[in-house]
Motif scaffolding. Structure first.
Motif, mmCIF file in Angstrom:
data_model
loop_
_atom_site.group_PDB
_atom_site.id
_atom_site.type_symbol
_atom_site.label_atom_id
_atom_site.label_comp_id
_atom_site.label_asym_id
_atom_site.label_seq_id
_atom_site.Cartn_x
_atom_site.Cartn_y
_atom_site.Cartn_z
ATOM 1 N N GLN A 138 -4.755 -2.302 -2.237
ATOM 2 C CA GLN A 138 -5.378 -3.118 -2.979
ATOM 3 C C GLN A 138 -6.925 -2.770 -3.108
ATOM 4 O OE1 GLN A 138 -3.340 -6.774 -3.587
ATOM 5 N NE2 GLN A 138 -2.414 -6.333 -5.441
ATOM 6 N N VAL A 185 2.764 -9.084 4.706
ATOM 7 C CA VAL A 185 3.703 -8.889 3.981
ATOM 8 C C VAL A 185 3.715 -8.786 2.193
ATOM 9 C CG1 VAL A 185 5.410 -9.157 5.843
ATOM 10 C CG2 VAL A 185 4.997 -10.716 4.300
ATOM 11 N N TYR A 186 2.612 -9.593 1.895
ATOM 12 C CA TYR A 186 2.659 -9.275 0.838
ATOM 13 C C TYR A 186 1.250 -8.527 0.373
ATOM 14 C CZ TYR A 186 5.076 -13.875 1.054
ATOM 15 O OH TYR A 186 5.503 -14.901 1.163
ATOM 16 N N ALA A 187 1.064 -7.850 0.711
ATOM 17 C CA ALA A 187 -0.232 -6.628 0.838
ATOM 18 C C ALA A 187 0.368 -5.664 0.577
ATOM 19 C CB ALA A 187 -1.572 -6.847 1.779
ATOM 20 N N GLY A 188 1.510 -5.685 0.850
ATOM 21 C CA GLY A 188 1.729 -4.418 -0.561
ATOM 22 C C GLY A 188 2.695 -4.432 -1.800
ATOM 23 N N VAL A 189 2.154 -3.314 -2.524
ATOM 24 C CA VAL A 189 3.054 -3.751 -3.912
ATOM 25 C C VAL A 189 2.426 -2.450 -4.675
ATOM 26 C CG1 VAL A 189 1.465 -5.846 -4.347
ATOM 27 C CG2 VAL A 189 0.705 -3.830 -5.005
ATOM 28 N N ILE A 190 3.596 -2.076 -5.695
ATOM 29 C CA ILE A 190 4.021 -1.248 -6.283
ATOM 30 C C ILE A 190 3.012 -0.221 -6.768
ATOM 31 C CG2 ILE A 190 5.701 0.595 -7.317
ATOM 32 C CD1 ILE A 190 7.765 -2.192 -7.153
ATOM 33 N N ILE A 205 6.412 2.773 -3.151
ATOM 34 C CA ILE A 205 6.582 1.056 -3.324
ATOM 35 C C ILE A 205 6.539 0.522 -1.259
ATOM 36 C CG2 ILE A 205 9.236 -0.130 -2.842
ATOM 37 C CD1 ILE A 205 8.570 2.115 -5.172
ATOM 38 N N PRO A 206 5.882 -0.338 -1.632
ATOM 39 C CA PRO A 206 6.229 -1.073 0.474
ATOM 40 C C PRO A 206 7.342 -0.636 1.125
ATOM 41 C CG PRO A 206 5.341 -2.287 -1.672
ATOM 42 C CD PRO A 206 5.653 -1.239 -2.441
ATOM 43 N N GLY A 207 7.141 -0.258 1.957
ATOM 44 C CA GLY A 207 8.365 0.251 2.923
ATOM 45 C C GLY A 207 8.914 1.069 3.121
ATOM 46 N N CYS A 236 -0.618 -3.181 -10.043
ATOM 47 C CA CYS A 236 -0.760 -3.252 -8.855
ATOM 48 C C CYS A 236 -1.676 -4.964 -9.179
ATOM 49 C CB CYS A 236 -1.046 -2.481 -8.267
ATOM 50 S SG CYS A 236 -2.768 -1.767 -8.812
ATOM 51 N N GLY A 237 -2.490 -5.750 -10.037
ATOM 52 C CA GLY A 237 -3.034 -7.045 -9.755
ATOM 53 C C GLY A 237 -4.264 -6.588 -10.667
ATOM 54 N N PRO A 238 -5.605 -7.260 -11.112
ATOM 55 C CA PRO A 238 -5.893 -6.812 -11.762
ATOM 56 C C PRO A 238 -7.610 -6.245 -11.487
ATOM 57 C CG PRO A 238 -6.136 -9.482 -9.388
ATOM 58 C CD PRO A 238 -5.268 -8.895 -9.479
ATOM 59 N N THR B 147 -10.133 -9.120 -15.465
ATOM 60 C CA THR B 147 -9.128 -8.551 -15.497
ATOM 61 C C THR B 147 -7.597 -8.999 -15.287
ATOM 62 O OG1 THR B 147 -9.374 -7.125 -13.464
ATOM 63 C CG2 THR B 147 -9.879 -5.837 -15.414
ATOM 64 N N ASP B 218 -0.505 -11.078 -13.203
ATOM 65 C CA ASP B 218 -0.835 -9.916 -13.840
ATOM 66 C C ASP B 218 -0.020 -9.237 -13.915
ATOM 67 O OD1 ASP B 218 -3.650 -10.340 -12.797
ATOM 68 O OD2 ASP B 218 -2.782 -9.916 -10.372
#
Lengths: 272, 623
Positions: A138, A185-190, A205-207, A236-238, B147, B218
């Motif tokens: 991210q 562990v939260y830092a990885g997203v799809i 994909i994380p992992g 994947c977030g803002p 955003t 989001d």
């Protein structure tokens, strides 16, 4: 009978016109496609379009035909003169054709193309492809060329960039994690690794580590077409809209020069 | 004599129980109290001091308190709680307009409550769409300030439209109103539960609308993990809001399915069941299977966020969430569109005064779409799968078009050589058929993996599903509103104006979404308030059409509202339809039929004049 003949002529005529117009555009259905994988997707898209065109024109024409030809002169509630509830020939043709068409679509393009994809990927794997490790965090794409000991390819400003030699198979290794916050562990997203001009995207994909093969077939970059860019396609977030990177497909000689430049930059920065 | 009666009344209707506060207002007050009590209770047991008064866990518990307070306040206390504990219910349903603003047990009142609530949600989520389109007129952020704010708008728009409109209007709204009438029932099986069910819908919608208060989320309407567990607290209201709205749908479906099975009039055999009732039955079964599945998934995701359990993040399995979401998510689109298919074949035979063509095939189509819809979900996650895993899902995704086609076949067979009356409902149904075929055929591209891997997550997909949902289901909803307006209100709309308004939304809709296919093919991905500048001209044009479409929906709503209140009086059966709802007066009396209904033959034959059913009137009460 007269209705069927008129309808049939209109349908055939409009389909012919539609197919003819489509033929002049089909090379650009995906606007800009420059990889072998993209050509596969493009030809499947065009094949489906050619076959779906008569179906679309059939239904669209029925709605218009019904409004024009079968329209009651007034809104008096008089029963229709024809009260057919069954027409074996029509039902048999409709059901039979829809089975036949769907089975055909599944065999071609679906099965044939997936088979072609497998075969291409196996072949490209055997051809000692250029390996690019792609890390999604991210919100950044990072490119690493292990065969050339380039840990993170950047331009003179330090922004990530990717260069690929034309006509050489590439194997992307896709991973999603944050190398700067590996404990989180939260830092990885799809994320989703997409270069629109290459005609394929794959989720990161994380992992998991995923691979993707393709051969870029034209020299191009973001300035020749904006579709030549890495774009994150999965929210994947803002920072998602800004998670993009320029891509350049260059000649082998230019690529060798670029690798030298990257190695020099890395040495100057004191990296390994 | 008179004295005795006075005494008896005084004992049975104790004065203090008469309600002074409007139920909705009382619901809001009790919800506030419920929230405060449950929230503070949670804070009180928190072993760590010094946290704010509202935290993610406490807001969840507080929300449960608020929901209980709200449901009791709108009438659940007198209508459900008192009888549950053995006291007589003191709930009195008003006879005037006030009956729409409180707990009701009358399926027609409940149906109208659902229609009005859902239309309000459609308006709010539609304004949300207008804001999204305004933002996208420029390639950089110029309207939203952050955003995350844009992405929250996208998520609220999608969630409200799916769970508050698409799943609701044709099932809980028109289904609640018309299914009992169409099968000759005088009431539904679980009337009181059904009345409570409606009030979950505004609660859920308000929860979602309030979600930005807890922080911008989001994920869009799909709530993908692990992004959701990382997102701000707004996510919590996404889970809770959808939980309330889906619970409302489960209750409506349970009630309607039970009513169809147990409360059919004499002679209403399965072979005579109207098409729309078949549509609602198949859809209710889909709802009863898949809505609990998504609720459990959301409970897991919520616990994952609060505790955390690591079900779906990098320590667990993010892909499991994706599968569990789409396992519900694909049936959901058929939940939305199946009643629409059924309505086409309900309205076309009436407007053509022609026998319904291949009725059995139309019903088999509905049933097979219902069954196949659970086998196709993974085409939403082809970009996450190994190549070999795509095969079976690609197969079923292509095959589901076959039973879908049966509805088209029946409609075309009925239209062919008909004497088709050109009315507003006819026009809108034909438009819905036209739109849905575009939505359906573009689905064939998405079922093919190589094409899917390119167009997935782009505006191509957005255009595709808006074609099925707005083009198919919402156009059919508008058609059904015009078709049944004389039954709902006893009044008629202006047919010429209706056709022009239909053309208005048709142009607005096709202008907006046909161009989105091009945007997707040209590399416009989803969830982006800022995009590369080469996409601006097309986006600008899409937005202009979108505003035109939004205004068109408002114009239709105003026309329907005007006709409902002020339109010219309509004849008893203006379309000469044969189904049972036209056997009674318009609007129907409280117990639907002033007598006993007996069905003697099917409803889709126009080649004879024999009635399909008889209404044996109740004898006039002796004075």
């Amino acid at each position: 009978m007269g209705n069927i003949v008129v309808f049939g002529i209109l349908w055939a005529g409009l389909t012919a016109v539609g197919e003819w117009v489509f033929r002049t555009h089909r090379a650009h259905s995906f606007y800009y496609t420059i990889s072998n994988q993209g050509s596969l997707a493009l030809s499947a898209f065009n094949f489906l379009s050619s076959w779906l065109m008569p179906i679309f024109i059939f239904i669209a024409l029925v709605t218009i035909f019904a409004l024009v030809r079968f329209r009651a002169p007034n809104n008096e509630p008089k029963p229709s003169e024809v009260q057919a509830m069954r027409n074996r020939a029509f039902i048999f043709t409709w059901v039979g054709l829809s089975f036949a068409l769907n089975i055909m679509f599944w065999l071609h393009p679906t099965s044939v193309d997936l088979e072609a994809m497998f075969t291409n990927w196996r072949k490209e794997k055997a051809q000692h492809p250029l390996i690019v490790n792609v890390t999604a965090r991210q919100w950044e794409w990072m490119f690493n060329y292990p065969q050339y000991h380039v840990t993170q390819a950047v331009n003179a400003q330090g922004l990530d960039e990717m260069e690929l030699p034309v006509n050489r198979p590439v194997e992307f290794f896709l991973r999603s994690y944050d190398p700067f916050h590996t404990y989180d562990v939260y830092a990885g997203v799809i994320h989703s690794f997409w270069i629109p001009a290459f005609g394929i995207k794959e989720d990161v994909i994380p992992g998991e580590t995923r691979t993707e093969f393709l051969i870029p077939e034209h020299v191009a970059n973001y300035h020749t077409s904006p579709l030549v860019r890495v774009q994150c396609a999965e929210v994947c977030g803002p920072g998602h809209p800004y998670m993009e990177s320029p891509v350049s497909v260059v000649t082998a000689a230019q690529f060798a020069k670029w690798i030298k430049y990257e190695q020099k930059l890395q040495a100057a920065a004191g990296g390994s | 004599m008179e004295q005795q009666i006075t005494q008896a009344e005084a004992r049975n209707n104790p004065q203090p129980k008469v309600m002074h506060m409007a139920p909705v207002l009382r619901g809001l007050v009790w919800a506030t109290i419920g929230f405060a009590i449950f929230d503070l209770m949670t804070v009180a047991v928190d072993p760590f001091r010094g946290r704010p008064l509202v935290t993610e866990p406490s807001v969840v518990v507080g929300w449960v308190g608020a929901l209980i307070g709200w449901l009791m306040g709108v009438g659940g206390y007198e209508g459900v709680i008192l009888p549950l504990f053995g006291s007589p219910s003191t709930w009195v349903e008003p006879k005037n307009w006030r009956k729409y603003f409180g707990l009701s047990t009358n399926h027609k009142v409940i149906g109208l409550q659902y229609l009005v609530t859902s239309s309000s949600i459609f308006f709010i989520a539609g304004m949300d769409a207008m804001a999204i389109r305004y933002e996208l007129m420029q390639p950089s952020m110029h309207f939203f300030t952050y955003t995350g704010q844009y992405l929250t708008a996208v998520g609220v728009h999608g969630s409200l439209m799916m769970f508050g409109v698409g799943t609701v209007v044709l099932i809980s709204g028109l289904g609640n109103y018309f299914v009992p009438l169409m099968i000759g029932a005088k009431e539904t099986v679980f009337s009181r539960l059904s009345g409570i069910g409606h009030w979950l819908l505004p609660a859920g919608a308000l929860t979602l609308i309030a979600s930005p208060l807890l922080g911008y989320w989001d994920t869009g309407w799909r709530g993908y993990e692990p992004l959701a567990s990382q997102d701000p607290g707004g996510m919590v209201f996404y889970y809770l809001g959808i939980f309330a709205m889906t619970l409302s749908t489960i209750i409506a479906s349970l009630n309607l399915a039970a009513t169809i099975i147990f409360h059919r009039a004499r002679g209403m055999t399965w072979a005579r069941l109207p098409l729309f009732v078949w549509g609602i039955l198949t859809v209710s079964l889909l709802n009863l299977i898949w809505q609990p599945e998504i609720e459990m998934t959301f409970v897991m995701a919520l616990l994952d966020k609060l505790i955390p359990f690591h079900f779906f993040d990098a320590l667990g399995s993010p892909l499991t969430y994706l599968s569990m979401f789409w396992l519900f998510g694909h049936p959901e689109v058929y939940i939305i569109v199946l009643p629409a298919f059924a309505l086409w074949n309900e309205i076309i035979p009436v407007m053509a005064q022609k026998n319904l063509f291949a009725r059995d095939w139309a019903i088999i189509g509905l049933i097979f779409v219902m069954m196949l819809s659970g086998l196709v979900w993974a085409h939403h996650i082809f970009t996450n799968m190994r190549n070999s895993e795509m095969f079976p899902f690609s197969f079923f995704s292509e095959m589901i078009s076959i039973p879908t086609g049966f509805s088209f076949m029946a409609a075309i067979g009925t239209l062919w050589r008909a004497r088709l009356r050109f009315t507003t409902p006819t026009l809108l149904v034909l438009m819905a058929i036209f739109n849905f075929v575009i939505g359906g055929l573009t689905g064939v591209y998405l079922a093919d993996p190589p094409v899917n891997l390119q167009v997935h997550d782009t505006f191509f997909v957005i255009a595709h599903f808006h074609y099925t949902i707005i083009g198919g289901a919402i156009f059919t909803w508008v058609a059904a509103m015009y078709y049944w307006l004389p039954k709902l209100s006893g009044r008629m709309f202006n047919d010429t104006l209706g056709k022009w308004l239909a053309l208005w939304i048709f142009i607005g809709f096709n202008g907006t979404f046909s161009q989105m296919f091009l945007l997707g093919l040209d590399g416009m991905n989803r969830w982006v308030p800022a995009y590369p500048p080469y996409l601006k001209p097309l986006n600008y044009s899409v937005s202009l059409f979108a505003f035109f479409l939004g205004a068109g929906f408002i114009a239709n709503a105003i026309h329907i509202w005007w006709a409902w209140v002020k339109g010219p009086k309509s004849p008893e059966n203006p379309w000469h339809a044969r189904t049972l709802e036209w056997l009674t007066t318009s609007p129907p009396p409280d117990d639907n039929f002033d007598g006993e209904v007996e069905v003697v033959r099917g409803f889709y034959r126009y080649d004879h004049d024999e009635p399909s059913a008889y209404l044996v009137k109740n004898p006039e009460p002796a004075e």
